[in-house]
Design an enzyme around this catalytic site. Structure first.
Site, PDB file in Angstrom:
ATOM      1  N   GLY A   1     -32.603  13.296-111.078  1.00  0.00           N
ATOM      2  CA  GLY A   1     -31.401  14.131-111.214  1.00  0.00           C
ATOM      3  C   GLY A   1     -30.155  13.266-111.238  1.00  0.00           C
ATOM      4  O   GLY A   1     -30.051  12.306-110.488  1.00  0.00           O
TER       5      GLY A   1
ATOM      6  N   ARG B   1     -36.479  13.124-115.802  1.00  0.00           N
ATOM      7  CA  ARG B   1     -37.593  13.028-114.855  1.00  0.00           C
ATOM      8  C   ARG B   1     -38.825  12.809-115.716  1.00  0.00           C
ATOM      9  O   ARG B   1     -39.220  13.705-116.459  1.00  0.00           O
ATOM     10  CB  ARG B   1     -37.732  14.317-114.042  1.00  0.00           C
ATOM     11  CG  ARG B   1     -36.482  14.658-113.218  1.00  0.00           C
ATOM     12  CD  ARG B   1     -36.782  15.805-112.264  1.00  0.00           C
ATOM     13  NE  ARG B   1     -35.560  16.376-111.693  1.00  0.00           N
ATOM     14  CZ  ARG B   1     -34.942  15.892-110.628  1.00  0.00           C
ATOM     15  NH1 ARG B   1     -35.401  14.831-110.016  1.00  0.00           N
ATOM     16  NH2 ARG B   1     -33.854  16.483-110.161  1.00  0.00           N
TER      17      ARG B   1
ATOM     18  N   ASP C   1     -35.968   8.450-104.591  1.00  0.00           N
ATOM     19  CA  ASP C   1     -37.211   7.776-104.212  1.00  0.00           C
ATOM     20  C   ASP C   1     -38.310   7.903-105.269  1.00  0.00           C
ATOM     21  O   ASP C   1     -39.101   6.978-105.463  1.00  0.00           O
ATOM     22  CB  ASP C   1     -37.694   8.237-102.827  1.00  0.00           C
ATOM     23  CG  ASP C   1     -37.890   9.738-102.736  1.00  0.00           C
ATOM     24  OD1 ASP C   1     -37.473  10.447-103.671  1.00  0.00           O
ATOM     25  OD2 ASP C   1     -38.458  10.198-101.725  1.00  0.00           O
TER      26      ASP C   1
ATOM     27  N   THR D   1     -28.455   9.808-105.690  1.00  0.00           N
ATOM     28  CA  THR D   1     -28.887  11.216-105.641  1.00  0.00           C
ATOM     29  C   THR D   1     -27.890  11.977-104.777  1.00  0.00           C
ATOM     30  O   THR D   1     -27.375  11.423-103.803  1.00  0.00           O
ATOM     31  CB  THR D   1     -30.303  11.379-105.044  1.00  0.00           C
ATOM     32  OG1 THR D   1     -30.492  12.756-104.665  1.00  0.00           O
ATOM     33  CG2 THR D   1     -30.554  10.529-103.817  1.00  0.00           C
TER      34      THR D   1
ATOM     35  N   ASP E   1     -28.631  14.215-102.814  1.00  0.00           N
ATOM     36  CA  ASP E   1     -29.305  14.703-101.603  1.00  0.00           C
ATOM     37  C   ASP E   1     -29.126  13.835-100.350  1.00  0.00           C
ATOM     38  O   ASP E   1     -29.365  14.300 -99.240  1.00  0.00           O
ATOM     39  CB  ASP E   1     -30.805  14.864-101.868  1.00  0.00           C
ATOM     40  CG  ASP E   1     -31.101  16.024-102.810  1.00  0.00           C
ATOM     41  OD1 ASP E   1     -30.165  16.790-103.117  1.00  0.00           O
ATOM     42  OD2 ASP E   1     -32.258  16.154-103.246  1.00  0.00           O
TER      43      ASP E   1
ATOM     44  N   ASP F   1     -30.994  11.632 -99.157  1.00  0.00           N
ATOM     45  CA  ASP F   1     -32.229  11.641 -98.361  1.00  0.00           C
ATOM     46  C   ASP F   1     -33.025  10.344 -98.519  1.00  0.00           C
ATOM     47  O   ASP F   1     -34.254  10.366 -98.464  1.00  0.00           O
ATOM     48  CB  ASP F   1     -33.097  12.844 -98.761  1.00  0.00           C
ATOM     49  CG  ASP F   1     -33.439  12.850-100.244  1.00  0.00           C
ATOM     50  OD1 ASP F   1     -32.811  12.110-101.008  1.00  0.00           O
ATOM     51  OD2 ASP F   1     -34.354  13.606-100.636  1.00  0.00           O
TER      52      ASP F   1
ATOM     53  N   ARG G   1     -33.702  20.145-102.008  1.00  0.00           N
ATOM     54  CA  ARG G   1     -35.063  20.696-102.033  1.00  0.00           C
ATOM     55  C   ARG G   1     -35.830  20.319-100.778  1.00  0.00           C
ATOM     56  O   ARG G   1     -36.583  21.087-100.236  1.00  0.00           O
ATOM     57  CB  ARG G   1     -35.794  20.134-103.255  1.00  0.00           C
ATOM     58  CG  ARG G   1     -36.301  21.200-104.165  1.00  0.00           C
ATOM     59  CD  ARG G   1     -37.168  20.671-105.258  1.00  0.00           C
ATOM     60  NE  ARG G   1     -36.698  19.468-105.892  1.00  0.00           N
ATOM     61  CZ  ARG G   1     -36.670  19.277-107.197  1.00  0.00           C
ATOM     62  NH1 ARG G   1     -37.026  20.239-107.997  1.00  0.00           N
ATOM     63  NH2 ARG G   1     -36.289  18.131-107.718  1.00  0.00           N
TER      64      ARG G   1
END
Ligand code: F6P
Length: 327
Positions: free
Chosen positions: A16, A77, A108, A131, A133, A135, A177
């Site tokens: 993304g 992706r 990742d 990203t 996120d 994360d 997510r």
């Protein structure tokens, strides 16, 4: 800097997109040019590597992109890249151009691909965490996270205006997510009554009690920020459950891909620039299979596979902060 061990590198964005990828591509390209390396851009991430969409870049290819969201290299992706036979083709496409180093800007999942590619060839790989996120283990911040939480905060501020005018309860769903960083930090920044994240089991009864207690304490409107990956199943589902239990109608807003776009914040531009420069320096020194990140303000490298093998913990302090401040 001593003479570079890698003469020619490529850069790609994968997964993304996130705001700040462009300043990062700029930093990678210009650092390579500065050190006399040849530099290529791979279009559409690993898909472009398979399709041989690999183009030479110059310092001028990245002019005027520092303020632009998205990525001029485009991203994708690419599930095909998980197949060894496909990676063989990609490796040939890089080697044909004499490319000895690869910078991968992504999450990742994207680092997995880079890891395998480096195991199956002599190409050195360095990952840059990009990203929204946030994360990824090994860095306090990923590129695009700051922009995303500012977008989410602005949106929640606007929702607060109408929520307060109508005495309403709003559920605002943000991206994430598998991770609640966006929800938690945007929630704290926008003064949410509650934040629901995948890292903490959601108890609808506790949420209803929290809202009831708020009403009893004189709150006339409430905002609940919900991460899309929360175990309650997203904002629409939890809103319906709470409505039934509380007997009060609520509204739902899903922010979605808005959070991925827009001009990168100053924080993201500086982070992207620092990490882009650091990644090329690591390649020049002959290092591979690492990720560059920022930990407590300093550039740090970590093993690339730690990005997915080690889970980054959510801040308990932030969770508590939200509980205290929503009293
Ligand atoms: O890149 C991370 C992310 O934005 C997640 O927060 C979200 O769940 C996902 O990507 C959405 O992906 P896509 O744009 O492919 O639907």
């Amino acid at each position: 800097m001593a003479k570079s061990k890698v003469k020619s590198i490529a850069v790609l964005c994968s997964g993304g997109d996130s705001s700040g990828m462009n300043p990062c591509v700029r930093a990678v390209v210009r650092t390579a040019v500065y050190h006399g390396m040849e530099v290529f851009g791979v279009i559409r991430g690993y898909q472009g590597m398979l399709d041989d969409q690999i183009e030479p870049m110059t310092a001028r290819s990245v002019s005027n992109i520092i303020s632009r969201g998205g990525t001029i290299l485009k991203t994708a992706r690419c599930l095909e890249f998980m197949k060894k036979s496909k990676r063989k083709k990609a490796i040939t496409n890089l080697q044909r151009r004499g490319i000895g180093g690869l910078v991968v800007i992504g999450g990742d999942g994207s680092f997995h691909g880079a890891h395998y590619l480096s195991m199956e060839s002599k190409i050195k790989v360095v990952g840059i965490p990009g990203t929204i996120d946030n994360d990824i283990n090994g860095t306090d911040f990923t590129i695009g996270y700051d922009t995303a939480i500012n977008v989410a905060m602005d949106a929640i501020d606007k929702i607060r205006d109408t929520a307060a005018s109508h005495d309403r309860i709003f559920f605002v769903e943000v991206m994430g997510r598998h991770a609640g960083y966006i929800a938690l930090e945007a929630g704290v920044a926008a003064g949410a009554e509650d934040v629901l994240i995948p890292e903490v089991k959601t108890d609808p009864d506790a949420l209803v009690k929290n809202l009831r207690d708020g009403l009893a304490r004189g709150k006339t409107s409430s905002i609940i920020v919900v991460a899309e990956g929360d175990d309650a199943g997203g904002a629409l589902k939890i809103a319906a459950v709470v409505e039934k239990k509380l007997g009060i109608m609520s509204k739902v807003t899903i922010l979605g891909h808005l959070q991925r776009g827009g001009s990168p914040t100053a924080f993201d531009r500086v982070l992207a620039s620092r990490l882009g420069v650091a990644a090329v320096h690591e390649l020049a020194m002959g290092r591979s299979r690492i990720m560059v990140g920022v930990v407590q303000g300093k550039i740090k490298t970590s093993r690339l596979d730690h990005a997915w093998k080690v889970k980054k913990p959510i801040s308990r302090e932030m969770l508590k902060l939200n509980e205290i401040l929503s009293v």
